[in-house]
Every structure is written in structure tokens, then in C-alpha cells.
Design a protein around this motif. Structure first.
Motif, PDB file in Angstrom:
ATOM      1  N   TRP A 357       0.838  -1.196   0.000  1.00  0.00           N
ATOM      2  CA  TRP A 357       0.000   0.000   0.000  1.00  0.00           C
ATOM      3  C   TRP A 357       0.872   1.244   0.000  1.00  0.00           C
ATOM      4  N   ALA A 358       0.447   2.274  -0.717  1.00  0.00           N
ATOM      5  CA  ALA A 358       1.216   3.517  -0.921  1.00  0.00           C
ATOM      6  C   ALA A 358       2.428   3.277  -1.813  1.00  0.00           C
ATOM      7  N   PHE A 359       2.361   2.229  -2.638  1.00  0.00           N
ATOM      8  CA  PHE A 359       3.481   1.902  -3.518  1.00  0.00           C
ATOM      9  C   PHE A 359       3.804   3.024  -4.488  1.00  0.00           C
ATOM     10  N   GLN A 360       2.820   3.871  -4.810  1.00  0.00           N
ATOM     11  CA  GLN A 360       3.056   4.901  -5.812  1.00  0.00           C
ATOM     12  C   GLN A 360       4.110   5.899  -5.357  1.00  0.00           C
ATOM     13  N   LEU A 361       4.256   6.095  -4.048  1.00  0.00           N
ATOM     14  CA  LEU A 361       5.261   7.043  -3.556  1.00  0.00           C
ATOM     15  C   LEU A 361       6.659   6.434  -3.521  1.00  0.00           C
ATOM     16  N   GLN A 362       6.793   5.156  -3.921  1.00  0.00           N
ATOM     17  CA  GLN A 362       8.116   4.562  -4.100  1.00  0.00           C
ATOM     18  C   GLN A 362       8.622   4.763  -5.517  1.00  0.00           C
ATOM     19  N   GLU A 363       7.767   5.345  -6.374  1.00  0.00           N
ATOM     20  CA  GLU A 363       8.146   5.578  -7.771  1.00  0.00           C
ATOM     21  C   GLU A 363       8.607   7.022  -7.940  1.00  0.00           C
ATOM     22  N   PRO A 364       9.857   7.247  -8.338  1.00  0.00           N
ATOM     23  CA  PRO A 364      10.362   8.622  -8.481  1.00  0.00           C
ATOM     24  C   PRO A 364       9.532   9.475  -9.433  1.00  0.00           C
ATOM     25  N   GLY A 365       9.060   8.877 -10.537  1.00  0.00           N
ATOM     26  CA  GLY A 365       8.271   9.653 -11.484  1.00  0.00           C
ATOM     27  C   GLY A 365       6.992  10.185 -10.879  1.00  0.00           C
ATOM     28  N   VAL A 366       6.352   9.387 -10.029  1.00  0.00           N
ATOM     29  CA  VAL A 366       5.119   9.831  -9.371  1.00  0.00           C
ATOM     30  C   VAL A 366       5.419  10.975  -8.415  1.00  0.00           C
ATOM     31  N   VAL A 367       6.509  10.862  -7.678  1.00  0.00           N
ATOM     32  CA  VAL A 367       6.865  11.916  -6.714  1.00  0.00           C
ATOM     33  C   VAL A 367       7.181  13.218  -7.440  1.00  0.00           C
ATOM     34  N   VAL A 368       7.870  13.138  -8.572  1.00  0.00           N
ATOM     35  CA  VAL A 368       8.166  14.353  -9.349  1.00  0.00           C
ATOM     36  C   VAL A 368       6.860  14.979  -9.843  1.00  0.00           C
ATOM     37  N   ALA A 369       5.937  14.150 -10.330  1.00  0.00           N
ATOM     38  CA  ALA A 369       4.649  14.679 -10.802  1.00  0.00           C
ATOM     39  C   ALA A 369       3.898  15.360  -9.660  1.00  0.00           C
ATOM     40  N   LEU A 370       3.928  14.752  -8.471  1.00  0.00           N
ATOM     41  CA  LEU A 370       3.277  15.375  -7.315  1.00  0.00           C
ATOM     42  C   LEU A 370       3.971  16.669  -6.922  1.00  0.00           C
ATOM     43  N   LEU A 371       5.287  16.711  -7.076  1.00  0.00           N
ATOM     44  CA  LEU A 371       6.019  17.939  -6.769  1.00  0.00           C
ATOM     45  C   LEU A 371       5.579  19.068  -7.699  1.00  0.00           C
ATOM     46  N   VAL A 372       5.480  18.772  -8.984  1.00  0.00           N
ATOM     47  CA  VAL A 372       5.026  19.792  -9.941  1.00  0.00           C
ATOM     48  C   VAL A 372       3.610  20.245  -9.597  1.00  0.00           C
ATOM     49  N   LEU A 373       2.738  19.288  -9.278  1.00  0.00           N
ATOM     50  CA  LEU A 373       1.363  19.621  -8.946  1.00  0.00           C
ATOM     51  C   LEU A 373       1.284  20.446  -7.663  1.00  0.00           C
ATOM     52  N   ALA A 374       2.088  20.067  -6.650  1.00  0.00           N
ATOM     53  CA  ALA A 374       2.081  20.825  -5.396  1.00  0.00           C
ATOM     54  C   ALA A 374       2.565  22.252  -5.618  1.00  0.00           C
ATOM     55  N   CYS A 375       3.579  22.416  -6.468  1.00  0.00           N
ATOM     56  CA  CYS A 375       4.039  23.775  -6.782  1.00  0.00           C
ATOM     57  C   CYS A 375       2.956  24.566  -7.506  1.00  0.00           C
ATOM     58  N   ALA A 376       2.221  23.900  -8.403  1.00  0.00           N
ATOM     59  CA  ALA A 376       1.152  24.584  -9.138  1.00  0.00           C
ATOM     60  C   ALA A 376       0.039  25.020  -8.189  1.00  0.00           C
ATOM     61  N   ILE A 377      -0.345  24.140  -7.262  1.00  0.00           N
ATOM     62  CA  ILE A 377      -1.407  24.491  -6.313  1.00  0.00           C
ATOM     63  C   ILE A 377      -0.946  25.611  -5.390  1.00  0.00           C
ATOM     64  N   THR A 378       0.330  25.566  -4.975  1.00  0.00           N
ATOM     65  CA  THR A 378       0.865  26.628  -4.124  1.00  0.00           C
ATOM     66  C   THR A 378       0.802  27.973  -4.840  1.00  0.00           C
TER      67      THR A 378
END
Length: 693
Positions: A357-378
């Protein structure tokens, strides 16, 4: 001198008599009896070597495991006779000091066929046997031996019970299996009828030092095929064939052989923790999942995302229809995300992937995508640009609520552990349909507060009335969202190294800058605004292609804190337990907020460190930030879908699973109540006894 010579000669003469008397007077702790089954002309002679251990003593299988040694048989037979392989009953598992022993704690018999030459009579043939074995308790081991001599047919008490002892020998499978090595795991596929019950299977391997005997074994079934996954030993022994005994868990077993070949992936888990009966009632698991989803609404890892929903609900308070539509759209987004993640998780595990469970956060590509999204929301919260699906300055839109639900569920998964560990662990063991019900219950729990607010006007009236304060609140929410972006940037560093983190941050900054410029051009009515939006996609795509080159394959490992913990491996765990010391094992990940809170509150404390040092506790830490098949397999074997998992091993005892929310003094109290024990003599491997004493 003559008198001295006579005395020495007399002593030498009586020495063999004295030695024989000592052997005869010694009483073995495992008594033995040799006899022959009724003889059939032209057939091998079935010999029965019957053992009866004293109370508290045990003997060993041919492969004794981590300790001890197997029995040695030396036959003296008439000319032309040969002795076949010894056949053993299904052994038992005995763990002493973290070492796995393959033993017999009650009466048992070993069968050996003696094969006479063609035409030779089987009666009146003299047979002699010198047998050596090891007898042990939990604290001491004694090499023992016994000589047997009989003339066939050589009837004895063991002979009369031949049928009973023959029935205890595991029957061979009618077909050979296959085996393959995948990383640090031995995978063995055995043809076994699907109707055969497997309450607690375990594989005993004939080949010495091939597998980690005390490692957690996992079993999956695909119709009439059973796949066993067994951790390999640290020093891998090359082999072209694997053989052994599959214990079914009820005292019975089957003998198998396996050759190198293809072992299919996937299948339904079986054995302990592999069925619905072991996971508890489904209705109780559904309630746990629903409650876990409800509690997620107040978790810090979800709060910045949920602030989006709070603003939209406050804005929708003037319209009942809009509030209901908003609540339904948000719920649909949450359910879709949780069901999609659950289905993907089950599909990957069925395909043989070691994920949790939460395997998606073990994938670097997913974390980078979330980083971009978090910056956009900020940036959106801070008022740098307006995106329709994230805008709160005009009427509500279902697309925004749906997108918010997707994002909230996606980010919330690492926080589920402390509140629904049993339900998520069961979801990995239950049939797919029931597992998907648990994932749906989790999503419904997460969405339920906003769904109720959408359909119950009195609850909505409790919300603040819309006003200018919403814009101020929106900009305030840019702070926790920005902190989330920083946490994701730190996670990029932990996953892929410093250069990967720098590249990810640069990609996010460039993407947001281009997005802001393009949107401002669009909002000002520029003719080619959509071409500018396309200009955002091109550099972002190019940057994403370069990021893998910056990725550092060497894992960062768990950060060293106050507790001087060693990296977790099953070998390190067995070695620590074999020393008779208390062992504390914790599994963590850098993206697991609960793990980090527990480490700060209860683990990485000076009082805990001092208590560990005083009690001689051996701390081991398993870092699951990156995907690790060995840790995933260990977590699954303990019924855990993910982290955190905390295990306490008192000296000489099995693991105690600690709560997933630790109190400050819990570990210090456990250490204070545990004292190291002396290493068990049974954990050593004594040398075989000499042939003569």
C-alpha cells in the motif's frame, strides 16, 4: 622397569574392556530400535530405525537447519547388498535464539531399504549398523551413537509397527515441479490439487545452506499449482535441482523434486494470513476501513488538499443543488482514486511484483509529478494565476470537486497505516472482490464528511458564510501547500540523490513559470494563447526525459539518528536473535508521516537509547522508501500492507507486533523488562561424535 612394563601391559589389556563397558553403561537420551518389516521374496528388505526421545529432547531431520547435524548411518551388509536412501517423516520447526531447527520432538522412525543381489536369499543374512545422531534440548546438545546387529528377518517392536511408520513418510508428488531464482528469493512451483487444504504450509529443503531457514515463506495458488517463495541464504549455493518436503501444516506432507524452469507469477495467497478466516469478519474490516477513511480527514498529510474542498463547500453554501453536485463529484473522485490504486496494487501483486500500500510514492516519477502539482497548487493559492478547476473566485464547478477528490485520495494513502492496518493487510490477502470492497470503504470514509455536508443543509449552515475572508484563507493555505512541495522535494533527494532532487525542482519551477506566463496571455485575450500552453508541455516533457539520467541507483538508506540501528535483513535478524539479546525492528519510509512522528516521539529519544544500551537491545531498521522486495515479503508475512511496522523480539520468544502509534516510554519500558539470555548450546553445530569412544 620389568614390573612397570607388566603394569602398563595390564592397563592396555583392560582398556578395550573398560571402553566397551563405558559405552554399554551410557544411556542415550534418544533410545533407538532396529528391525525389519516382513520380508517378501525378490523385494528389498524394509528396515525400520525407530527413535523415542526423552521428555524435552529432540532429534534432527537429514537437513537440521541452522543448527545441529543430521544422522549418520554406516551399514555392514553381506556381499552384493546395497542400502538405499534414508526416508524421513515430516519434521517440525523449532526456533531457538532466532535459529530454525528441523526436528522431531516425539517418537519417529527412519526407513531404509536394503537391496539384495538378484537371486540372493533375504533370510539369515547378517546386518550390522553403526548409527550416530545428535540429541538436544533447548539448552544442551549431546552426540549419541548405537550399534545394531541382527540376522534377517530380525523382527522387533519397530517391525510390528512398520505400516504406521510407512504411513508417516511423505508420499512423492506424481510430477516434478520447477524452480527459479528471482533476486534473493527461491521460487518453487509444485503440482498440487487445488482441493488440498493448506492450513499452514512450510517447505523443508534438502540442499544445505541454500535458503534462509528462518526466513518468511510465502505461498500462492494458481489452480492446481502451488508457488512457494523462500528467501535465499546470503551465500547462494548453485544447484541444478531442488528437493525436499512440503509440510501441509496438519502433520502431513509430500515429497517433491524440482528442476530449473519457469515459475508463473501471481496467484492467491494461502496458508496463515492467506484466507478470509484468518483476517477476521469482512463486516468488521469494512468498518475499520470506513473509520480509517474518516480519520484521514484530519491527518496533516491530507489537510492542505482538503482545504480546497472546504473553500468550495463554503462557496456552495448558497445553493443546495450546487452543494449536492459538488459533494457527489468530490466523492466520485475519491472513490475512483482509491479503487484505481487498489486495483493496480492487486494486479501488480498478482503479476508477481513485490509492492504494498502507498506503492506509488516509491516511484520517483510519481513523486516528481506530485512535486510539480504541489508547486502549481501553491502558486494558485498564492494568487499567481487562476486555473478554472482550482479557482475559488467564481461559481463552483464539478470538475474542480472531482479533481480535488482524486488528488486527496492519491496523497492520503501513506497516512492510512495507523488507523486501518488490519483492513489494508487483509485487502492483500482476501479475494479480489472483497479486497475492492475494502478500498471502496476507505474512499467512502474519506469522502463522507463532505458528502454529508452536501446533502444536509443544517450541517452546511455551520460553515462560515462566504466572504472576502476566503481569499485571505486561500493565501494562508499556500503556506502548508508550499511545505508539502518542500517535503516532496526532500523525498526526491531521498529517492534519487541530490542531483535528481535539483533537476526535479528545476523542472517544477520551469513548468510553473511557463504555465503562469501562458495563462496570463490567455486571460488577456491573446490570439495565440493556446500555442503558449503547448510551449509548456514541450520543455516539461524534455526535462522529464533527462531526469532519469540524474537518478542515483544507490539507495540513500535510513537516516542515522540517536539509535545506532543496523539495516534490516533477515540474516541480521537471525544473527541478533541467536545471540540471546532483545531485538527491536522497525520498518519506515521517508514518505510515511506516521513513521517520522513515531521516530521523533518514541524511537529517536535519549531515554530509549539508554534503555536499549542497558538491556543490550539490538535495533534494526528496514527502510521502505524505495521498493524493496525482501522487506515487502517480510511485511506481507506479518500481515502488514505497508509501513509502519514495529516488532519486538524478547530473548527466545517470537515477535510481538507493537501498535502503529507508539507512546514516548513504550520502548524504554519494554527494554527495561527484557534481559539478554545466554546463547543456547542448541544454536551451535557440534562436531559429529567419533566412531569409537
Amino acid at each position: 622397569m620389568a614390573f612397570f612394563a607388566v603394569v602398563c601391559a595390564g592397563l592396555l589389556a583392560v582398556q578395550p574392556i573398560t571402553a566397551r563397558a563405558q559405552v554399554a553403561d551410557r544411556v542415550n537420551h534418544i533410545s533407538a530400535d532396529l528391525g525389519a518389516a516382513p520380508i517378501t521374496t525378490g523385494q528389498p528388505v524394509h528396515m525400520v530405525l525407530h527413535f523415542v526421545p526423552d521428555a524435552g529432547w529432540h532429534g534432527y531431520w537429514s537437513n537440521p537447519g541452522d543448527a545441529g547435524y543430521g544422522m549418520q548411518l554406516k551399514w555392514t551388509l553381506p556381499p552384493g547388498w546395497t542400502a538405499g536412501q534414508a526416508e524421513y517423516p515430516v519434521p517440525q520447526q523449532l526456533v531457538i535464539g532466532g535459529l530454525m531447527n528441523h526436528v522431531y520432538e516425539g517418537p519417529y522412525a527412519v526407513l531404509v531399504d536394503l537391496i539384495p543381489p538378484t537371486g540372493a536369499p533375504a533370510v539369515n543374512a547378517p546386518v550390522k549398523l553403526e548409527a550416530q545422531w545428535l540429541a538436544c534440548t533447548d539448552t544442551i546438545c549431546v552426540p549419541e551413537q548405537q550399534s545394531f546387529a541382527l540376522t534377517l528377518p530380525g523382527q522387533s517392536a519397530a517391525s510390528r509397527d512398520y505400516a504406521k511408520w510407512r504411513a508417516a513418510i511423505p508420499a512423492p508428488l506424481d510430477r516434478a515441479g520447477t524452480f527459479a531464482v528471482a533476486g534473493k528469493t527461491l521460487r518453487v512451483a509444485l503440482p498440487l490439487p487445488a482441493a488440498l487444504d493448506l492450513p499452514d504450509p512450510h517447505v523443508f529443503i534438502d540442499q544445505r545452506d541454500l535458503v534462509a531457514y528462518a526466513g518468511s515463506q510465502t505461498f500462492r495458488r494458481q489452480g492446481d499449482l502451488l508457488v512457494a517463495e523462500i528467501p535465499l541464504a546470503d551465500t547462494v549455493v548453485a544447484t541444478d535441482a531442488v528437493s525436499g518436503i512440503l509440510s501441509l501444516g496438519d502433520g502431513n506432507g509430500v515429497r517433491f523434486t524440482a528442476a530449473k524452469g519457469t515459475v508463473p507469477a501471481g496467484g492467491d495467497l494461502v496458508g496463515k494470513g492467506g484466507g478470509a478466516a484468518d483476517t477476521g469478519p469482512l463486516w468488521l474490516l469494512l468498518l475499520a476501513a470506513l473509520a480509517g477513511g474518516l480519520i484521514l480527514n484530519v491527518m496533516p498529510c491530507v489537510f492542505p488538499i482538503l482545504s480546497l474542498k472546504a473553500l468550495s463547500l463554503a462557496r456552495a453554501g448558497e445553493s443546495d443543488a450546487q452543494a449536492r453536485a459538488d459533494g457527489l463529484a468530490y466523492t466520485a473522485g475519491v472513490l475512483l482514486a482509491t479503487l484505481a490504486l487498489g486495483a493496480l496494487l492487486l494486479a501488480l501483486r498478482a503479476a508477481g511484483e513485490s509492492v504494498g500500500w502507498a506503492f506509488q510514492l516509491q516511484e520517483p516519477g510519481v513523486v516528481v509529478a506530485l512535486l510539480v502539482l504541489a508547486c502549481a497548487i501553491t502558486a494558485n493559492f498564492a494568487g499567481l494565476f487562476e486555473l478554472p478547476s482550482l479557482s475559488f473566485s467564481r461559481g463552483g464547478e464539478q470538475a474542480g470537486a472531482f479533481a480535488t477528490g482524486l488528488l486527496a485520495a492519491f496523497v492520503a494513502t501513506p497516512c492510512t497505516g495507523p488507523f486501518m492496518a488490519a483492513a489494508m493487510g487483509a485487502a492483500l490477502l482476501l479475494p479480489a472482490a472483497e479486497a475492492m470492497l475494502l478500498f471502496a470503504a476507505l474512499g467512502l470514509g474519506l469522502a463522507l464528511p463532505f458528502l454529508l455536508l452536501g446533502f444536509i443543509p443544517p450541517l452546511r449552515r455551520l460553515l462560515p458564510r462566504p466572504g472576502k475572508w476566503m481569499e485571505t484563507f486561500r493565501r494562508v493555505m499556500a503556506v502548508p501547500m508550499g511545505l508539502t512541495a518542500l517535503a516532496l522535494a526532500w523525498l526526491c533527494w531521498r529517492l534519487g540523490g541530490a542531483w535528481f532532487a535539483v533537476g526535479s525542482i528545476a523542472l517544477a519551477v520551469v513548468a510553473i513559470a511557463l504555465l503562469i506566463a501562458a495563462l496570463r496571455q490567455r486571460q488577456s485575450g491573446q490570439r495565440y494563447a493556446y500555442l503558449l500552453l503547448l510551449a509548456v508541455i514541450v520543455p516539461v516533457t524534455a526535462g522529464a526525459q533527462l531526469l532519469p539520467r540524474l537518478y542515483n541507483d544507490a539507495p540513500a538508506g535510513a537516516e542515522q539518528g540517536i539509535i545506532p540501528a543496523q539495516p534490516f535483513t533477515e540474516t541480521a535478524l537471525h544473527t541478533a536473535r541467536a545471540q540471546g539479546k532483545p531485538v527491536f525492528v522497525w520498518f519506515t519510509a521517508d514518505w510515511c508521516l506516521t513513521c517520522k512522528v513515531n521516530e521523533r516521539v518514541a524511537i529517536e529519544r535519549e531515554s530509549t537509547r539508554d534503555a536499549f544500551v542497558k538491556a543490550g537491545v539490538v535495533p534494526l531498521v528496514g527502510d521502505w522508501t524505495r521498493r524493496d522486495p525482501a522487506i515487502t515479503q517480510f511485511l506481507t508475512a506479518h500481515g502488514a500492507a505497508g509501513v509502519p511496522l514495529y516488532l519486538w523480539y524478547a530473548p527466545g520468544k517470537d515477535a510481538e507486533v507493537l501498535p502503529q502509534v507508539l507512546t514516548p516510554d513504550m520502548l524504554a519500558t519494554l527494554a527495561g523488562s527484557a534481559q539478554p539470555s545466554a546463547q543456547s548450546p542448541a544454536s551451535a553445530s557440534p562436531s559429529p561424535a567419533p566412531a569409537q569412544e
